[in-house]
Design a protein around this motif. Structure first.
Motif, PDB file in Angstrom:
ATOM      1  N   PHE A  23      14.380  11.506 -10.178  1.00  0.00           N
ATOM      2  CA  PHE A  23      15.516  10.608  -9.977  1.00  0.00           C
ATOM      3  C   PHE A  23      15.699  10.292  -8.500  1.00  0.00           C
ATOM      4  CE2 PHE A  23      20.060  10.177  -8.962  1.00  0.00           C
ATOM      5  CZ  PHE A  23      20.379   9.054  -9.709  1.00  0.00           C
ATOM      6  N   LEU A  24      15.652  11.324  -7.668  1.00  0.00           N
ATOM      7  CA  LEU A  24      15.853  11.137  -6.229  1.00  0.00           C
ATOM      8  C   LEU A  24      14.780  10.254  -5.619  1.00  0.00           C
ATOM      9  CD1 LEU A  24      17.343  12.011  -3.561  1.00  0.00           C
ATOM     10  CD2 LEU A  24      15.698  13.898  -3.454  1.00  0.00           C
ATOM     11  N   MET A  25      13.513  10.557  -5.885  1.00  0.00           N
ATOM     12  CA  MET A  25      12.414   9.825  -5.271  1.00  0.00           C
ATOM     13  C   MET A  25      12.378   8.368  -5.720  1.00  0.00           C
ATOM     14  SD  MET A  25      10.952  11.893  -3.185  1.00  0.00           S
ATOM     15  CE  MET A  25       9.438  11.005  -2.864  1.00  0.00           C
ATOM     16  N   SER A  26      12.516   8.118  -7.011  1.00  0.00           N
ATOM     17  CA  SER A  26      12.438   6.744  -7.513  1.00  0.00           C
ATOM     18  C   SER A  26      13.622   5.911  -7.043  1.00  0.00           C
ATOM     19  CB  SER A  26      12.368   6.752  -9.045  1.00  0.00           C
ATOM     20  OG  SER A  26      11.196   7.373  -9.499  1.00  0.00           O
ATOM     21  N   ARG A  56       0.825  -1.208   0.000  1.00  0.00           N
ATOM     22  CA  ARG A  56       0.000   0.000   0.000  1.00  0.00           C
ATOM     23  C   ARG A  56       0.859   1.257   0.000  1.00  0.00           C
ATOM     24  NH1 ARG A  56      -4.674   0.250   4.379  1.00  0.00           N
ATOM     25  NH2 ARG A  56      -5.214  -1.605   3.149  1.00  0.00           N
ATOM     26  N   SER A  57       1.983   1.236   0.716  1.00  0.00           N
ATOM     27  CA  SER A  57       2.850   2.413   0.767  1.00  0.00           C
ATOM     28  C   SER A  57       3.429   2.733  -0.606  1.00  0.00           C
ATOM     29  CB  SER A  57       3.979   2.193   1.773  1.00  0.00           C
ATOM     30  OG  SER A  57       4.768   1.075   1.407  1.00  0.00           O
ATOM     31  N   LEU A 109       0.765  12.566  -9.219  1.00  0.00           N
ATOM     32  CA  LEU A 109      -0.118  13.724  -9.090  1.00  0.00           C
ATOM     33  C   LEU A 109       0.675  15.024  -9.022  1.00  0.00           C
ATOM     34  CD1 LEU A 109      -2.841  12.420  -6.586  1.00  0.00           C
ATOM     35  CD2 LEU A 109      -3.128  12.949  -9.010  1.00  0.00           C
ATOM     36  N   VAL A 110       1.837  14.988  -8.346  1.00  0.00           N
ATOM     37  CA  VAL A 110       2.683  16.180  -8.275  1.00  0.00           C
ATOM     38  C   VAL A 110       3.180  16.564  -9.668  1.00  0.00           C
ATOM     39  CG1 VAL A 110       4.901  17.051  -7.448  1.00  0.00           C
ATOM     40  CG2 VAL A 110       3.387  15.833  -5.881  1.00  0.00           C
ATOM     41  N   THR A 138       3.622   6.291  -5.182  1.00  0.00           N
ATOM     42  CA  THR A 138       3.631   6.445  -6.638  1.00  0.00           C
ATOM     43  C   THR A 138       2.519   7.374  -7.095  1.00  0.00           C
ATOM     44  OG1 THR A 138       4.563   4.233  -6.932  1.00  0.00           O
ATOM     45  CG2 THR A 138       3.505   5.228  -8.838  1.00  0.00           C
ATOM     46  N   ALA A 139       1.330   7.210  -6.522  1.00  0.00           N
ATOM     47  CA  ALA A 139       0.203   8.062  -6.894  1.00  0.00           C
ATOM     48  C   ALA A 139       0.484   9.525  -6.548  1.00  0.00           C
ATOM     49  CB  ALA A 139      -1.062   7.583  -6.177  1.00  0.00           C
TER      50      ALA A 139
END
Length: 379
Positions: free
Chosen positions: A172-175, A42-43, A53-54, A48-49
């Motif tokens: 790049f950072l988040m993924s 779920r996290s 959305l951002v 990802t959603a």
């Protein structure tokens, strides 16, 4: 006293065991397990959603701002006032002469200067003067394309450069962090619960590592492709086709570089996590790899218009997925440079995979105290 007699014949054929799956099938099995685990998380779905959305929100807001912007002010000289006066979407400000108009332009009082071209062959009869780039709003407002002069040429708009750099750096950072930390926690969890001992009794350790890296790399690649597609759809829907034309190729290069660069980072995350046996120690052991992910983000944010820094970033494997697409967007990279940078990244990834596999193999079954890097390399 009764006895149990073995009725099986001594010469009966032994039970045939099923053939062990091949290496490719085993890697596919492990990768599929990693993918299914992430999809049920779920996290992961929520993060990802939110990220998508951002991205979509920033594209839509950018389009709305560009559509609702106030009419640009232009300094008009002499007979050019008649052309601008009849053009909707422009606010004319009279200037005594061209020099006065240019002073207003350098002082940011107007977006452009419009002067009479004096050339009979010019279909509009005026020349538009910009400061560091062609004033697209002014040019598009005129019914015909006039002659354009640039006082101080620049490759791209400064605000646009910043937002493109922010987009590449943030995605790049988040993924990389999301999937990298997921791999690390998965390795330590299997090691702490001793599930890895069961897995290694049937699966070679390098095959296990390959499945983990490939499975999470597929998920990360899919996320990047989805974000890129969403950004393109958003720009088309909001009428930002001009921006799409300039950022389309950089997005494609970003996806290609990220797909290979993440394999390198995923192997490092897995190898680093194998050095410890407790989830509490994961943060400390993967901190060097986390820094490799964070440094390109901060560099591209603070030095997005510094050609020297971007050139160095585009050839360093850990920052190339951000640095090279930025140079492609700015138009400062030669056609062969992305190919050379990609070759360096591929070669580095192959070398790092070899070292990571050795560390992973020599550390996975060692519990208790943290395994040092020297011990892991020696075996």
């Amino acid at each position: 006293m009764s006895t149990v007699r073995n009725t099986a014949r001594a010469d009966a054929p032994a039970e045939t065991r099923p053939a062990a799956p091949g290496t490719l099938a085993t890697i596919t099995l492990v990768a599929g397990r990693e993918i299914s685990t992430r999809l049920r998380s779920r996290s992961f779905i929520i993060s990802t959603a939110i990220l998508m959305l951002v991205v979509l929100g920033s594209v839509v807001v950018g389009g709305l701002i560009s559509q609702n912007a106030e009419a640009p002010k232009v300094a008009v000289v002499g007979s050019a006032a008649g052309v601008v006066a009849g053009t909707p979407g422009l606010t004319a400000i009279d200037a005594a002469d061209r020099d006065a108009g240019e002073r207003m332009l350098r002082a940011s009082e107007v977006s452009a200067v419009v002067v009479s071209s004096g050339a009979g062959s010019d279909p509009v009869g005026v020349t538009v003067i910009g400061l560091d780039s062609a004033p697209r709003e002014v040019i598009n407002a005129l019914s015909l394309r006039p002659t354009v002069e640039i006082l101080e040429p620049a490759s791209q708009d400064g605000a646009l450069i910043y937002f493109v750099a922010l987009g590449f750096g943030l995605v790049f950072l988040m993924s990389a962090l999301t999937f990298g930390q997921t791999i690390a926690l998965s390795v330590v969890e299997e090691k702490q619960t001793r599930i890895v001992e069961i897995l290694m009794s049937t699966i070679p350790v390098r095959t296990l590592l390959a499945g983990k890296v490939i499975g999470n790399s597929i998920m990360a690649f899919g996320q990047i492709v989805a974000i890129g597609a969403l950004a393109v759809i958003g720009m088309v829907a909001t009428g930002q086709r001009v921006l799409l034309g300039s950022i389309g190729a950089p997005i494609v290069w970003f996806i290609v570089f990220f797909a290979i660069g993440f394999v390198l980072l995923a192997a490092l995350f897995a190898a680093s996590a194998a050095l410890v046996s407790r989830a509490e120690d994961v943060g400390a052991v993967i901190s060097p790899v986390t820094m490799l992910v964070m440094i390109p983000y901060f560099l591209v944010i603070f030095f997005n218009d510094n050609e020297t820094v971007l050139t160095i970033m585009s050839y360093v494997p850990f920052s190339a997925p951000v640095g090279m697409p930025m140079r492609v967007f700015l138009g400062t990279a030669q056609w062969w440079e992305p190919l050379l940078s990609l070759a360096i990244l591929v070669a580095t990834t192959v070398i790092v995979l070899g070292f990571a596999a050795r560390i992973y193999s020599n550390s996975l079954l060692r519990t208790g105290a943290r395994v040092t890097l020297t011990e892991a390399l020696k075996g």
